[in-house]
Design a protein around this motif. Sequence first.
Motif, short mmCIF file in Angstrom:
data_model
loop_
_atom_site.label_atom_id
_atom_site.label_comp_id
_atom_site.label_asym_id
_atom_site.label_seq_id
_atom_site.Cartn_x
_atom_site.Cartn_y
_atom_site.Cartn_z
N ILE A 214 0.87 -1.14 0.26
CA ILE A 214 -0.07 0.22 -0.23
C ILE A 214 0.45 1.03 0.22
CG2 ILE A 214 -1.36 1.39 1.51
CD1 ILE A 214 -2.33 -0.98 1.97
N GLU A 215 1.90 0.82 0.71
CA GLU A 215 2.61 2.52 1.19
C GLU A 215 3.35 2.57 -0.44
OE1 GLU A 215 4.37 1.93 5.49
OE2 GLU A 215 5.78 1.16 3.86
N MET A 216 3.77 1.61 -1.04
CA MET A 216 4.58 1.71 -2.37
C MET A 216 3.57 1.92 -3.54
SD MET A 216 7.31 -0.58 -3.23
CE MET A 216 7.19 -2.30 -1.83
N ILE A 217 2.72 1.94 -4.13
CA ILE A 217 1.54 2.07 -4.86
C ILE A 217 0.58 2.73 -4.50
CG2 ILE A 217 2.01 -0.39 -5.65
CD1 ILE A 217 -0.30 -1.04 -4.61
N GLU A 218 -0.33 3.06 -3.28
CA GLU A 218 -1.39 3.83 -3.28
C GLU A 218 -1.00 5.50 -3.79
OE1 GLU A 218 -1.49 4.83 1.33
OE2 GLU A 218 -0.13 5.76 1.19
N THR A 219 -0.06 5.97 -4.08
CA THR A 219 -0.14 6.78 -4.71
C THR A 219 0.16 6.78 -6.00
OG1 THR A 219 1.83 7.98 -4.44
CG2 THR A 219 0.42 8.37 -2.93
N GLN A 220 0.12 5.99 -6.94
CA GLN A 220 0.70 5.73 -8.28
C GLN A 220 -0.80 5.73 -9.20
OE1 GLN A 220 2.31 2.09 -9.39
NE2 GLN A 220 4.21 2.18 -8.14
N ALA A 221 0.16 6.76 -10.62
CA ALA A 221 -1.09 6.64 -11.51
C ALA A 221 -0.97 4.95 -11.95
CB ALA A 221 -0.98 7.65 -12.37
N ALA A 222 -2.27 5.09 -13.38
CA ALA A 222 -2.17 3.95 -14.31
C ALA A 222 -0.85 4.39 -15.12
CB ALA A 222 -3.31 4.43 -15.09
N LEU A 223 -0.47 3.48 -15.47
CA LEU A 223 0.12 3.58 -16.25
C LEU A 223 0.62 3.82 -17.64
CD1 LEU A 223 1.48 -0.72 -15.88
CD2 LEU A 223 2.88 1.46 -15.09
N PRO A 224 1.44 4.07 -18.51
CA PRO A 224 1.45 4.88 -19.64
C PRO A 224 0.01 4.67 -20.89
CG PRO A 224 3.97 5.48 -19.10
CD PRO A 224 3.31 4.05 -17.51
N GLY A 225 -0.28 4.85 -21.26
CA GLY A 225 -1.36 4.64 -22.18
C GLY A 225 -2.49 4.00 -22.37
N ILE A 226 -2.38 3.82 -20.44
CA ILE A 226 -4.20 3.04 -20.55
C ILE A 226 -5.01 3.70 -20.11
CG2 ILE A 226 -5.63 2.47 -18.10
CD1 ILE A 226 -2.94 0.14 -19.47
N GLU A 227 -5.26 4.82 -19.91
CA GLU A 227 -6.29 5.74 -19.58
C GLU A 227 -6.37 6.34 -21.62
OE1 GLU A 227 -5.78 8.82 -17.20
OE2 GLU A 227 -5.48 7.96 -15.36
N ASP A 228 -5.83 7.01 -21.77
CA ASP A 228 -5.70 7.18 -23.52
C ASP A 228 -6.69 6.11 -24.31
OD1 ASP A 228 -4.61 9.62 -23.04
OD2 ASP A 228 -2.63 9.06 -24.21
N ALA A 229 -5.94 4.39 -24.13
CA ALA A 229 -6.66 3.56 -24.77
C ALA A 229 -8.06 3.26 -24.10
CB ALA A 229 -5.83 2.33 -24.38
N ILE A 230 -8.64 3.65 -23.26
CA ILE A 230 -9.65 3.40 -22.29
C ILE A 230 -10.48 4.21 -23.61
CG2 ILE A 230 -10.86 3.84 -20.65
CD1 ILE A 230 -9.42 2.72 -18.58
N LYS A 231 -10.17 5.56 -23.19
CA LYS A 231 -10.69 7.02 -24.23
C LYS A 231 -11.05 6.34 -25.35
CE LYS A 231 -8.99 10.33 -20.75
NZ LYS A 231 -7.84 12.07 -20.38
N ALA A 232 -9.67 5.57 -25.85
CA ALA A 232 -10.37 5.79 -27.31
C ALA A 232 -11.20 4.61 -28.01
CB ALA A 232 -8.78 5.62 -27.81
N ALA A 233 -11.05 3.55 -26.61
CA ALA A 233 -11.59 2.12 -26.65
C ALA A 233 -13.40 3.15 -27.02
CB ALA A 233 -11.30 1.07 -25.69
N LYS A 234 -13.26 4.35 -26.10
CA LYS A 234 -15.28 4.69 -25.66
C LYS A 234 -15.69 5.06 -27.09
CE LYS A 234 -16.16 2.62 -21.72
NZ LYS A 234 -17.03 1.61 -20.97
N ARG A 235 -14.40 5.77 -27.34
CA ARG A 235 -14.80 6.75 -28.75
C ARG A 235 -15.15 6.51 -30.04
NH1 ARG A 235 -10.06 8.95 -29.62
NH2 ARG A 235 -9.81 7.44 -31.23
N LEU A 236 -14.41 5.05 -29.67
CA LEU A 236 -14.41 4.01 -31.20
C LEU A 236 -16.03 2.89 -31.09
CD1 LEU A 236 -10.74 2.97 -31.65
CD2 LEU A 236 -12.53 4.41 -32.74
N GLY A 237 -16.45 2.66 -29.98
CA GLY A 237 -17.47 2.25 -29.77
C GLY A 237 -17.00 0.62 -28.62
N LEU A 238 -15.74 0.46 -28.62
CA LEU A 238 -15.28 -0.54 -28.07
C LEU A 238 -15.74 -0.68 -26.14
CD1 LEU A 238 -11.66 -0.75 -29.74
CD2 LEU A 238 -14.23 -1.88 -30.74
N LYS A 239 -16.36 -2.46 -26.08
CA LYS A 239 -16.50 -2.68 -24.66
C LYS A 239 -14.99 -3.11 -23.87
CE LYS A 239 -20.65 -5.02 -25.55
NZ LYS A 239 -22.03 -5.95 -25.42
N ILE A 240 -15.02 -2.86 -22.77
CA ILE A 240 -13.85 -3.04 -22.17
C ILE A 240 -13.96 -3.65 -20.87
CG2 ILE A 240 -12.08 -0.68 -23.07
CD1 ILE A 240 -12.85 0.49 -20.81
N ALA A 241 -13.12 -4.69 -20.71
CA ALA A 241 -13.05 -5.39 -19.32
C ALA A 241 -12.18 -5.49 -19.02
CB ALA A 241 -13.56 -7.03 -19.90
#
Length: 230
Positions: A79-106
């Motif tokens: 918890i000490e090491m990861i509680e302030t970490q952000a998502a890894l590079p490209g993850i949030e952009d990929a999720i946004k792009a998937a939504k824009r393209l009408g893809l489902k994500i799991a």
Amino acid sequence: MIKALVFDFDGLILDTELSALQSWQEVYRAHKSELPLEKWALCIGSGFEAFDPYTYLEALLGRAILRDEIAAQISKRNIEMIETQAALPGIEDAIKAAKRLGLKIAVASSSPRSWVVGHLTRLGLHQEFDAMKFGDEVARKKPHPEIYLGALELLGIRADEAIALEDSPNGVLAAQRAGIFCVAIPNIVTGQLFLDHANLRLKSLADLPLEELIALVENKQAQKSQESLA
């Protein structure tokens, strides 16, 4: 036609792999022992059914250890090491792009639901996912395909309509055994492991726009289909 992305969690969305390894290595060193990466790799993406660090440490020491005390220590350090970490590079952009393209994500993770959902909620990503399947909801974790097969069922799609995003050898095997095209995106820990069996390997999800990744995957699928007919 690709209709969905299926994400692993640990080491893919959030870099929990390094903190987990370091936490356990600290415990081993406190007991004047070493935890080799090749041993730890057996449980990455899977679970302690594949490799139990408690049992291995007891075997090295030739005696029982205080498992509950060690578990609490490991949890605290993680918890000490990861509680302030952000998502890894490209993850949030990929999720946004998937939504824009009408893809489902799991999400398809060997970790418990509470662990994954807690971190996704902190990252503000929990509500973005259409389906989730976890290790505490199946009889067999990765590298068995049950988690991925469950995710496909929840999404209501075929295996050839999805792309799996994984970071570990066990995860890649699970996705492929479910019939899903798997892209390996290793982190600092799993990058040291054998991942040549992945259908495609990227250094980061930020390396390739999602539209280009989908086009590449669909092209590879078409080539494979033509070869099977030849």
